[in-house]
Design a protein around this motif. Structure first.
Motif, PDB file in Angstrom:
ATOM      1  N   GLU A  62       0.932  -0.767  -0.060  1.00  0.00           N
ATOM      2  CA  GLU A  62       0.086  -0.498   0.436  1.00  0.00           C
ATOM      3  C   GLU A  62       0.812   1.198   0.013  1.00  0.00           C
ATOM      4  OE1 GLU A  62      -3.870   0.366   1.859  1.00  0.00           O
ATOM      5  OE2 GLU A  62      -4.038  -1.070   2.846  1.00  0.00           O
ATOM      6  N   ARG A  63       0.394   2.339  -1.301  1.00  0.00           N
ATOM      7  CA  ARG A  63       1.557   3.333  -1.081  1.00  0.00           C
ATOM      8  C   ARG A  63       1.147   3.822   0.384  1.00  0.00           C
ATOM      9  NH1 ARG A  63      -1.884   8.704  -3.929  1.00  0.00           N
ATOM     10  NH2 ARG A  63      -3.536   7.603  -2.700  1.00  0.00           N
ATOM     11  N   GLY A  64       1.887   4.493   0.853  1.00  0.00           N
ATOM     12  CA  GLY A  64       2.252   4.614   2.180  1.00  0.00           C
ATOM     13  C   GLY A  64       2.108   4.141   3.584  1.00  0.00           C
ATOM     14  N   SER A  65       2.515   2.875   3.649  1.00  0.00           N
ATOM     15  CA  SER A  65       2.170   2.128   4.634  1.00  0.00           C
ATOM     16  C   SER A  65       2.771   0.904   4.436  1.00  0.00           C
ATOM     17  CB  SER A  65       0.614   1.327   4.401  1.00  0.00           C
ATOM     18  OG  SER A  65      -0.409   2.895   5.182  1.00  0.00           O
ATOM     19  N   GLY A  66       3.022   0.073   3.301  1.00  0.00           N
ATOM     20  CA  GLY A  66       4.125  -0.949   2.237  1.00  0.00           C
ATOM     21  C   GLY A  66       2.805  -2.287   2.663  1.00  0.00           C
ATOM     22  N   ILE A  67       3.660  -3.465   3.322  1.00  0.00           N
ATOM     23  CA  ILE A  67       2.845  -5.085   2.984  1.00  0.00           C
ATOM     24  C   ILE A  67       1.777  -4.844   4.195  1.00  0.00           C
ATOM     25  CG2 ILE A  67       2.828  -7.067   3.729  1.00  0.00           C
ATOM     26  CD1 ILE A  67       5.210  -6.989   2.553  1.00  0.00           C
ATOM     27  N   THR A  68       0.381  -4.428   3.626  1.00  0.00           N
ATOM     28  CA  THR A  68      -0.527  -4.404   5.444  1.00  0.00           C
ATOM     29  C   THR A  68      -1.412  -5.658   5.011  1.00  0.00           C
ATOM     30  OG1 THR A  68      -2.835  -3.432   3.368  1.00  0.00           O
ATOM     31  CG2 THR A  68      -1.236  -2.314   4.792  1.00  0.00           C
ATOM     32  N   GLN A  69      -2.301  -5.803   5.817  1.00  0.00           N
ATOM     33  CA  GLN A  69      -3.202  -7.244   5.914  1.00  0.00           C
ATOM     34  C   GLN A  69      -4.383  -7.463   5.242  1.00  0.00           C
ATOM     35  OE1 GLN A  69      -2.183 -10.372   8.285  1.00  0.00           O
ATOM     36  NE2 GLN A  69      -0.742  -9.381   7.859  1.00  0.00           N
ATOM     37  N   ALA A  70      -4.776  -6.356   4.327  1.00  0.00           N
ATOM     38  CA  ALA A  70      -6.105  -5.733   3.419  1.00  0.00           C
ATOM     39  C   ALA A  70      -6.018  -4.749   2.876  1.00  0.00           C
ATOM     40  CB  ALA A  70      -7.087  -6.879   4.620  1.00  0.00           C
ATOM     41  N   CYS A  71      -6.668  -4.577   2.145  1.00  0.00           N
ATOM     42  CA  CYS A  71      -6.720  -3.263   1.130  1.00  0.00           C
ATOM     43  C   CYS A  71      -7.981  -3.656   0.287  1.00  0.00           C
ATOM     44  CB  CYS A  71      -5.058  -3.427   0.695  1.00  0.00           C
ATOM     45  SG  CYS A  71      -6.469  -1.383  -0.839  1.00  0.00           S
ATOM     46  N   GLY A  72      -9.388  -2.603   1.292  1.00  0.00           N
ATOM     47  CA  GLY A  72     -10.501  -3.248   0.130  1.00  0.00           C
ATOM     48  C   GLY A  72     -10.892  -2.353  -0.893  1.00  0.00           C
ATOM     49  N   THR A  73      -9.977  -1.211  -1.165  1.00  0.00           N
ATOM     50  CA  THR A  73     -10.284  -0.341  -3.148  1.00  0.00           C
ATOM     51  C   THR A  73      -8.897  -1.628  -3.525  1.00  0.00           C
ATOM     52  OG1 THR A  73      -7.915   0.676  -1.690  1.00  0.00           O
ATOM     53  CG2 THR A  73     -11.361   1.337  -2.437  1.00  0.00           C
ATOM     54  N   GLY A  74      -8.021  -2.510  -3.136  1.00  0.00           N
ATOM     55  CA  GLY A  74      -7.081  -3.152  -3.592  1.00  0.00           C
ATOM     56  C   GLY A  74      -7.925  -3.872  -4.252  1.00  0.00           C
ATOM     57  N   ALA A  75      -8.524  -4.625  -3.405  1.00  0.00           N
ATOM     58  CA  ALA A  75      -9.606  -5.942  -3.914  1.00  0.00           C
ATOM     59  C   ALA A  75     -10.125  -5.292  -4.761  1.00  0.00           C
ATOM     60  CB  ALA A  75     -10.721  -6.882  -2.696  1.00  0.00           C
ATOM     61  N   CYS A  76     -11.079  -4.294  -4.913  1.00  0.00           N
ATOM     62  CA  CYS A  76     -11.813  -4.389  -6.085  1.00  0.00           C
ATOM     63  C   CYS A  76     -10.887  -3.774  -7.129  1.00  0.00           C
ATOM     64  CB  CYS A  76     -12.506  -2.972  -5.778  1.00  0.00           C
ATOM     65  SG  CYS A  76     -13.250  -2.976  -4.224  1.00  0.00           S
ATOM     66  N   ALA A  77      -9.829  -2.956  -7.279  1.00  0.00           N
ATOM     67  CA  ALA A  77      -8.817  -3.268  -8.271  1.00  0.00           C
ATOM     68  C   ALA A  77      -8.375  -4.364  -8.875  1.00  0.00           C
ATOM     69  CB  ALA A  77      -8.316  -2.054  -8.016  1.00  0.00           C
ATOM     70  N   ALA A  78      -8.176  -5.480  -8.311  1.00  0.00           N
ATOM     71  CA  ALA A  78      -7.435  -6.560  -8.475  1.00  0.00           C
ATOM     72  C   ALA A  78      -8.823  -7.407  -8.919  1.00  0.00           C
ATOM     73  CB  ALA A  78      -7.398  -7.169  -7.497  1.00  0.00           C
ATOM     74  N   VAL A  79     -10.135  -6.913  -8.805  1.00  0.00           N
ATOM     75  CA  VAL A  79     -11.306  -7.924  -9.673  1.00  0.00           C
ATOM     76  C   VAL A  79     -11.427  -7.561 -11.546  1.00  0.00           C
ATOM     77  CG1 VAL A  79     -13.733  -8.272  -9.911  1.00  0.00           C
ATOM     78  CG2 VAL A  79     -12.332  -9.010  -7.327  1.00  0.00           C
ATOM     79  N   VAL A  80     -11.843  -5.954 -10.874  1.00  0.00           N
ATOM     80  CA  VAL A  80     -11.754  -4.818 -12.304  1.00  0.00           C
ATOM     81  C   VAL A  80     -10.662  -5.110 -13.323  1.00  0.00           C
ATOM     82  CG1 VAL A  80     -11.628  -2.780 -12.927  1.00  0.00           C
ATOM     83  CG2 VAL A  80     -12.534  -3.159 -11.041  1.00  0.00           C
ATOM     84  N   ALA A  81      -9.531  -5.474 -12.566  1.00  0.00           N
ATOM     85  CA  ALA A  81      -8.471  -5.934 -13.626  1.00  0.00           C
ATOM     86  C   ALA A  81      -8.797  -7.372 -14.368  1.00  0.00           C
ATOM     87  CB  ALA A  81      -6.711  -6.209 -12.943  1.00  0.00           C
ATOM     88  N   ALA A  82      -8.890  -8.272 -13.693  1.00  0.00           N
ATOM     89  CA  ALA A  82      -8.989  -9.893 -13.754  1.00  0.00           C
ATOM     90  C   ALA A  82     -10.059  -9.817 -14.578  1.00  0.00           C
ATOM     91  CB  ALA A  82      -9.272 -10.654 -12.175  1.00  0.00           C
ATOM     92  N   VAL A  83     -11.418  -9.247 -14.561  1.00  0.00           N
ATOM     93  CA  VAL A  83     -12.673  -9.071 -15.677  1.00  0.00           C
ATOM     94  C   VAL A  83     -11.438  -7.910 -17.158  1.00  0.00           C
ATOM     95  CG1 VAL A  83     -14.792  -8.068 -16.615  1.00  0.00           C
ATOM     96  CG2 VAL A  83     -14.893  -8.692 -14.014  1.00  0.00           C
ATOM     97  N   LEU A  84     -10.784  -7.040 -16.737  1.00  0.00           N
ATOM     98  CA  LEU A  84     -10.691  -6.698 -17.968  1.00  0.00           C
ATOM     99  C   LEU A  84      -9.234  -7.454 -18.553  1.00  0.00           C
ATOM    100  CD1 LEU A  84      -9.939  -2.976 -16.327  1.00  0.00           C
ATOM    101  CD2 LEU A  84     -10.983  -3.354 -18.474  1.00  0.00           C
ATOM    102  N   ASN A  85      -8.767  -8.371 -18.683  1.00  0.00           N
ATOM    103  CA  ASN A  85      -8.063  -8.950 -18.677  1.00  0.00           C
ATOM    104  C   ASN A  85      -8.410 -11.261 -19.527  1.00  0.00           C
ATOM    105  OD1 ASN A  85      -4.769  -7.891 -18.831  1.00  0.00           O
ATOM    106  ND2 ASN A  85      -5.641  -7.493 -16.701  1.00  0.00           N
ATOM    107  N   GLY A  86      -9.815 -10.735 -18.812  1.00  0.00           N
ATOM    108  CA  GLY A  86     -10.563 -12.050 -19.593  1.00  0.00           C
ATOM    109  C   GLY A  86     -10.144 -12.776 -18.820  1.00  0.00           C
TER     110      GLY A  86
END
Length: 224
Positions: A156-180
């Motif tokens: 995470e920007r400004g924090s390093g490795i964290t246990q969870a990132c809600g917006t990051g999980a959303c971005a991950a699924v969007v990226a997965a859809v965009l990449n088929g």
């Protein structure tokens, strides 16, 4: 809602924070309705709590809005209107394939065959601080288990490795859809070190929905 990172910088949005704030304001009777809006630096979002018969909130669903994909919205240097989907970009001597997504804050997603902490610790800050991202970026590392199941690690920007990132999980699924690799309208389970989140990218209005747990771990008083 305002959120500050470990280094003192202010985040524009925070999916985990939204669920925690939603739980708190409902259980403290600051709001009376099960559905309400929360203003963040990244925009206004709608949250829905799912209280038990005793009024306790264990799970929250948040409408995280429409993901922004153009370079200008990330922000990311280059052609402002261009989308970055599995684009190979050089970072010094390293080359990484990135998909860029803004969920009110910047994210780049890298697909991997396995997740390795040492790799996250090395590549995460390299990309976060790269000149191509004028405001820095969060960096997600994901491994597709199936179309509806993802393993997830984040720098995470400004924090390093964290246990969870809600917006990051959303971005991950969007990226997965965009990449088929996943499909819209199908709920995807994202396995984060801190627990699972359930993400759906709707084809009806392009909004991303996040569903997940929220728990009270402590309470106290702060004098200022």
């Amino acid at each position: 809602m305002r959120v500050f990172n470990n280094d003192g910088s202010e985040a524009k949005n925070c999916g985990n924070g939204l669920r925690c704030v939603s739980k708190y304001v409902y259980e403290a009777s600051i709001v009376r309705s099960n559905t309400f809006t929360i203003e963040t630096l990244g925009g206004i979002v709608t949250a829905e709590v799912h209280p038990t018969e005793k009024g306790h909130v264990d799970e929250v669903t948040v409408d995280m809005g429409i993901p922004a994909l153009e370079r200008a919205a990330i922000p990311m240097r280059g052609n402002e209107d261009e989308l970055v989907i599995n684009e190979r970009i050089s970072f010094g001597e390293q080359v990484h394939a990135l998909t860029a997504v803004s969920m009110g804050n910047p994210h780049v997603v890298l697909f991997s065959d396995h997740l390795d902490t040492a790799h996250v610790q090395t590549v995460g800050p390299l990309i976060e601080q790269a000149a191509i991202f004028p405001e820095g970026t969060n960096v997600e590392f994901i491994q597709m288990k199936t179309e509806q199941e993802i393993d997830f690690a984040v720098w995470e920007r400004g924090s390093g490795i964290t246990q969870a990132c809600g917006t990051g999980a959303c971005a991950a699924v969007v990226a997965a859809v965009l990449n088929g690799k996943s499909k819209k309208d199908e709920e995807v389970t994202v396995h984060l070190p801190g627990g699972d989140l359930y993400i759906t990218w709707s084809s009806e209005n392009d909004h991303v929905w996040m569903r997940g747990k929220a728990a009270t771990i402590c309470s106290g008083e702060f004098y200022f």
